[in-house]
Design a protein around this motif. Structure first.
Motif, PDB file in Angstrom:
ATOM      1  N   SER A 326       0.803  -1.225   0.000  1.00 52.88           N
ATOM      2  CA  SER A 326       0.000   0.000   0.000  1.00 52.88           C
ATOM      3  C   SER A 326       0.832   1.269   0.000  1.00 52.88           C
ATOM      4  CB  SER A 326      -0.943   0.015   1.210  1.00 52.88           C
ATOM      5  OG  SER A 326      -0.219  -0.136   2.413  1.00 52.88           O
ATOM      6  N   GLY A 327       2.161   1.163  -0.049  1.00 58.01           N
ATOM      7  CA  GLY A 327       3.004   2.332  -0.236  1.00 58.01           C
ATOM      8  C   GLY A 327       3.494   2.978   1.043  1.00 58.01           C
ATOM      9  N   ALA A 328       4.719   3.544   0.942  1.00 54.41           N
ATOM     10  CA  ALA A 328       5.362   4.183   2.091  1.00 54.41           C
ATOM     11  C   ALA A 328       4.767   5.553   2.366  1.00 54.41           C
ATOM     12  CB  ALA A 328       6.861   4.321   1.836  1.00 54.41           C
ATOM     13  N   LEU A 329       4.854   5.964   3.634  1.00 56.81           N
ATOM     14  CA  LEU A 329       4.506   7.310   4.074  1.00 56.81           C
ATOM     15  C   LEU A 329       5.763   7.931   4.667  1.00 56.81           C
ATOM     16  CD1 LEU A 329       1.132   6.411   5.771  1.00 56.81           C
ATOM     17  CD2 LEU A 329       1.348   7.988   3.840  1.00 56.81           C
ATOM     18  N   GLN A 330       6.048   9.214   4.325  1.00 58.50           N
ATOM     19  CA  GLN A 330       7.265   9.831   4.822  1.00 58.50           C
ATOM     20  C   GLN A 330       7.096  11.334   4.971  1.00 58.50           C
ATOM     21  OE1 GLN A 330      10.304   8.527   5.871  1.00 58.50           O
ATOM     22  NE2 GLN A 330      10.579  10.663   6.492  1.00 58.50           N
ATOM     23  N   LEU A 331       7.497  11.845   6.145  1.00 55.99           N
ATOM     24  CA  LEU A 331       7.571  13.286   6.343  1.00 55.99           C
ATOM     25  C   LEU A 331       8.637  13.873   5.419  1.00 55.99           C
ATOM     26  CD1 LEU A 331       7.322  13.683  10.215  1.00 55.99           C
ATOM     27  CD2 LEU A 331       5.967  14.986   8.562  1.00 55.99           C
ATOM     28  N   GLY A 332       8.335  15.057   4.889  1.00 54.65           N
ATOM     29  CA  GLY A 332       9.298  15.762   4.067  1.00 54.65           C
ATOM     30  C   GLY A 332       9.913  16.923   4.806  1.00 54.65           C
ATOM     31  N   PHE A 333      10.923  17.517   4.184  1.00 56.20           N
ATOM     32  CA  PHE A 333      11.583  18.683   4.747  1.00 56.20           C
ATOM     33  C   PHE A 333      10.595  19.816   5.002  1.00 56.20           C
ATOM     34  CE2 PHE A 333      14.173  22.597   3.665  1.00 56.20           C
ATOM     35  CZ  PHE A 333      14.777  22.691   4.904  1.00 56.20           C
TER      36      PHE A 333
END
Length: 752
Positions: A326-333
């Motif tokens: 189902s795909g990665a989740l990641q905080l961005g800059f």
């Protein structure tokens, strides 16, 4: 080598170091040659990357946002996009959920520790796993391009595809955490290197290598840990769990199971550690074996004790993927949360610190140019994304309020609002300042904090100052009532937006039944297929740049009757074999309908729902498989938006069988050429389209006959002139059992 902790070293470093959470996460390389540069606060496409990875990866930049290196856990590329010296054959894998993560040495800025996680595939065919390993990079070597100086140092012989990291926040180092079976291994990485792990035996026991997929994330404030387990064996399932994490000891405790019965995969916290997000695939157990279906993004509010009860669906993607991820989740800059699946765009949660719809999810809103994402995004140590402020009132010409939201005692604080045009007002040393920005746009707010009990830290938060859009106060949306004249029908609410006069693609529109819901941003309506409650119903559209800066438009839902033509006609399509698909083009069908509906707008759809809402209209080539209903729907609009709707039935036919023909032209009679009645359409060389034509002279004629679309052939007619006849004598022989008439011509050799 692993070593025991040196408390003397930690004591020396404790207050001597300043944490610089600035631009180390400003560059991303991931997917199939995908890349993004966040330095400006707006993700911009990078097309120079060499990485090819289905899942995990890491990208490292310096604190000024300059690229240093990136990796998918197997190869390491330097800042010039060449393989780093000795940077091959690491024991990660591009098909590992979180293949790799990198943390720096707090005492030597040239040294980096690159950790690699295990991978499911390493256990196949008798394999015993890659385990959990780390390698050491010295970026000062090879002319500043870096070199891997120690490679594949084993920490665990078998592990999982999960790894995360966070700063200890006291300046002494980082915690790197992985998972194996029912144990968490927390490694303190300080100025002396990688220490022996702190082992916490807690949580679900994952005892099959087929189920080691998923993700770990530590919260940016370092106080919590979330983990997902994607279960494939013996059937599809999954778990999402939340734990406490002790930054001082590395101990994981206080398990809370949040979700199950779905194949959970990606997980991420908001920058203020108040919200948790997870991705999962739904499971259909109705058949003999379970199957995964749609991808769903969830939000959980960590301010509540019963976290599982705060579950809110952020978005649902219809999925036909068969890899069950189902795909990665990641905080961005930029402190937004990004979601990656097999696409040329990333989806974004713009305000992840806010609850429910206010989080402002935007599907596939960040382009990757010509590159493609897969199911992974770069991993970083999570304290790089920590946010300690709450910002209110982001509308231009109003004072924007900044409030500190953590309880840590602060000695001094300094603010730079990134707005030099404001002069001396661009900076502040107040704990909770306000600032009136001099223009709309995106601003990088820099906050330098000296804490009493932890290391000093610099934060960068991007904020966007908007202007409430100037829009009409009321519009009308008219829809057709195709099934009954009762004033109730289904609407595509997004069609109203053509009347709004929107000036920017960045504006977001949501719909509500009541003004109170619009003001509170609660109970949003489903734009597609919304069924009105009465003719003339009033709903509300909220148009916003950000959650604080918006306009509200009244939308009147008007229903008009439509003439439903039912099954309007049958169209024949060439089909040599009954088992073949029917293939034809939309322009062919439109051309046929335009003969009946002149000067009208006609569109074709797969089903009645799409035709009613005017979505997914068919263009180009159309294929109808032999296991589908052989029917399409069309919609006709002229001055009245609600004119006609009907269906077309399709039937497969064989190619026509024809022979050329000869004929004699006689001047004394009407001369008719007949192509036969067994064909669907006719096109003569004269331009006529009837079965028969009358000709005015001899010559060569042809007619294109068809039994259906793409099923045609040519019949040639050779027409010769009949010669003039001269009768010499007529002899009648009658009064006999068989009477006869004999006509004698003068020297004639032609055809009659």
């Amino acid at each position: 080598m692993l070593k025991k902790k040196s408390y003397i070293l930690i004591f020396v470093l404790l207050f001597a170091l300043t944490l610089s959470a600035q631009r180390e996460s400003a560059n991303w390389y991931f997917g199939f040659s995908s890349g993004l540069d966040f330095n400006s606060g707006i993700p911009e496409v990078l097309s120079d990357g060499k990485i090819t990875t289905t899942e995990g990866c890491s990208t490292v930049s310096d604190n000024s946002g300059n690229l240093l290196f990136y990796t998918e856990g197997v190869d390491v590329w330097d800042k010039n996009h060449n393989i780093m010296q000795n940077g091959e054959n690491l024991l990660g894998d591009n098909s590992s959920s979180q293949s790799t993560i990198v943390v720096p040495n707090v005492s030597n800025s040239n040294i980096f520790y690159l950790f690699t996680a295990d991978v499911f595939q390493s256990y196949l065919n008798g394999g015993t796993g890659n385990g959990f390993n780390y390698s050491i990079i010295d970026i000062s070597l090879n002319g500043g391009l870096g070199s891997v100086i120690n490679k594949n140092i084993n920490l665990l012989p078998q592990s999982s595809e999960k790894v995360s990291a966070v700063s200890s926040l006291d300046g002494s180092g980082f915690w790197v955490v992985t998972h194996a079976q029912n144990e968490f291994y927390a490694y303190k990485v300080d100025g002396g290197g990688v220490n022996l792990p702190v082992v916490s035996n807690i949580g679900i026991n994952i005892d099959s290598y087929d189920n080691i997929r998923g993700a770990i994330k530590l919260s940016p404030n370092g106080e919590m840990l979330a983990i997902t387990h994607a279960i494939f064996d013996p059937s599809f399932n999954g778990f999402l769990s939340l734990f406490d994490f002790n930054l001082s000891t590395g101990v994981v405790s206080n398990e809370r199971e949040i979700g199950t019965d779905r194949v959970f995969y990606g997980v991420e916290f908001s920058s203020d550690s108040s919200k948790l997000f997870a991705s999962a695939m739904l499971v259909d157990d109705s058949g003999p074996t379970s199957q995964t279906t749609d991808i769903v993004l969830y939000q959980y509010d960590l301010n509540f004790e019963a976290v599982d009860r705060t579950e809110f669906i952020i978005n649902t993607y219809e999925s036909d993927t068969d890899n069950h991820l189902s795909g990665a989740l990641q905080l961005g800059f930029d402190k937004k949360v990004y979601h990656s699946i097999l696409e040329t765009h990333l989806s974004v949660i713009y305000q992840p610190n806010l609850s429910r719809r206010s989080a402002d999810f935007r599907e596939f809103s960040v382009s990757l140019g010509s590159s493609t994402a897969r199911y992974g995004l770069p991993s970083y140590e999570q304290s790089a994304f920590e946010s300690i402020i709450n910002v209110e009132n982001l509308c231009f010409n109003n004072p924007t309020e900044f409030n500190i939201i953590i309880d840590e005692p602060i000695q001094t604080i300094s603010w730079d609002f990134g707005d030099p045009a404001s002069g001396i007002n661009n900076t502040s040393t107040n704990l909770n300042p306000t600032h009136i920005f001099t223009s709309t746009g995106r601003f990088a707010v820099t906050i330098k904090v000296d804490y009493v009990n932890r290391a000093s830290k610099t934060y960068i938060d991007f904020i966007e100052i908007g202007e409430a859009p100037m829009l009409p106060s009321q519009v009308q949306l008219t829809q057709c009532d195709v099934d009954a004249d009762d004033g109730i029908t289904k609407f595509n609410l997004a069609e109203a937006e053509s009347s709004f006069g929107l000036s920017s693609d960045d504006l977001v529109v949501t719909y509500f039944e009541t003004l109170a819901d619009a003001l509170e941003n609660e109970n949003t309506l489903n734009e597609l297929g919304y069924e009105n409650t009465s003719n003339g119903q009033l709903i509300y559209a909220k148009v916003f740049v950000n959650t604080d800066c918006y306009s509200i438009i009244e939308v009147i839902l008007n229903v008009e009757p439509m003439s439903n033509l039912g099954e309007y006609s049958t169209i024949f399509v060439c089909q040599e074999n009954p088992d073949e698909n029917l293939i034809f083009s939309a322009p062919d069908i439109l051309a046929l309908l335009e003969n009946d509906f002149t000067n009208a707008n006609i569109s074709i759809y797969n089903n009645e729902f799409d035709a009613l809402l005017e979505i997914n209209n068919l263009t180009g080539n159309i294929t109808i498989s032999n296991n589908q209903e052989l029917k399409l729907y069309f919609r006709v609009e002229t001055i009245n938006d609600c004119d006609f709707m009907g269906s077309i039935v399709f039937s497969g036919v064989s190619e026509p069988i024809v022979e050329d023909k000869k004929a004699i032209f006689c001047t004394s009679k009407n001369n008719i050429l007949d192509a036969g009645d067994e064909f669907w359409s006719y096109l003569w060389s004269t331009g006529e389209t009837t079965r028969e034509i009358e000709i005015n002279g001899p010559g060569n004629y042809w007619v294109e006959v068809s039994t259906g679309i793409n099923c045609s052939d040519i019949v040639n007619f050779e027409v010769k002139q009949s010669e003039e006849l001269e009768i010499i004598k007529i002899e009648v022989d009658d009064f006999r059992p068989q009477n006869s008439v004999r006509i004698i011509l003068d020297d004639y050799s032609g055809e009659i």
